[in-house]
Design an enzyme around this catalytic site. Sequence first.
Site, mmCIF file in Angstrom:
data_model
loop_
_atom_site.group_PDB
_atom_site.id
_atom_site.type_symbol
_atom_site.label_atom_id
_atom_site.label_comp_id
_atom_site.label_asym_id
_atom_site.label_seq_id
_atom_site.Cartn_x
_atom_site.Cartn_y
_atom_site.Cartn_z
ATOM 1 N N HIS A 88 0.898 -0.974 -0.400
ATOM 2 C CA HIS A 88 0.310 0.147 -0.262
ATOM 3 C C HIS A 88 1.000 1.316 0.363
ATOM 4 C CE1 HIS A 88 -3.952 2.506 0.772
ATOM 5 N NE2 HIS A 88 -2.779 2.643 1.476
ATOM 6 N N SER A 89 0.716 2.498 -0.590
ATOM 7 C CA SER A 89 1.627 3.273 -1.052
ATOM 8 C C SER A 89 2.791 3.236 -1.024
ATOM 9 C CB SER A 89 1.171 3.980 0.421
ATOM 10 O OG SER A 89 1.167 5.398 0.086
ATOM 11 N N MET A 90 3.518 3.473 -0.577
ATOM 12 C CA MET A 90 5.094 3.208 -0.252
ATOM 13 C C MET A 90 5.983 1.531 -0.898
ATOM 14 S SD MET A 90 8.532 3.861 2.257
ATOM 15 C CE MET A 90 7.823 2.098 2.780
#
Length: 250
Positions: A88-90
Amino acid sequence: MNAQWLYRRPSPAARLRLFCLPYAGGGSSIYSRWQGDFPEDIEVCAVELPGRRARLREPPIRRAAALVEAIAEGVAPFLDLPFVFFGHSMGALLAFELARHLRRVGRQGPCALFVSAAAAPHLPRSRKLLWRLGDAEFLSEIRGYGGTPEEVFSEPDLRALFLPVLRADFEVFDTYEFEDDGPLACPLHVYGGRDDERATPGQLRAWGELASHLESVELFPGGHFYLHEQRPALTAAVARELAAFVPGRR
């Protein structure tokens, strides 16, 4: 020796492992409730990066390439079953680069890649470089993202504890440079929040340019951290896709 990289509940019935990578500033606790959403033949392995929880005294790693190599070494003993990556995200960026790293070194890669709330990494970036900001401005920007407990901003001791990890993680993201070495061959599934201004539908669909098989792009109600409010719906969607990769299932 490598167990500190993962939090998992070992299952004798496990036939596939789901490795979950956190967003900036996050730890394995993000995924602490996920195992209960999956059948016992899927083992959830939450990756713990240096500088968090039991690894609090370890300095965080500040470059994507070095962090990916360290993760690959740390999880290597657990790649004896078929596996997939979720980030998720990074964490999406790390999952993508981890899959590419395994390919480069000639190791078996994931059966599938699941990325969430992240613009495709080859797209131009428009936002400011957060890791270079002063503490007050940096924390103000982070607060605007949501997802970070308010106590981190209001309690000095907690702020001092989390700030170095947050800075290091954003340095990983801000200094990352995409290098094209061909599309991934494994199936790719992309998820996001409908109201996420940092990973718009177009930026999510652009992941398809980096994989031979973009299987789905699915949006859920919410913003950048929709995975918390929409966890049951998200894990149900992932579980549906994983069913095809669990050996022995009919």
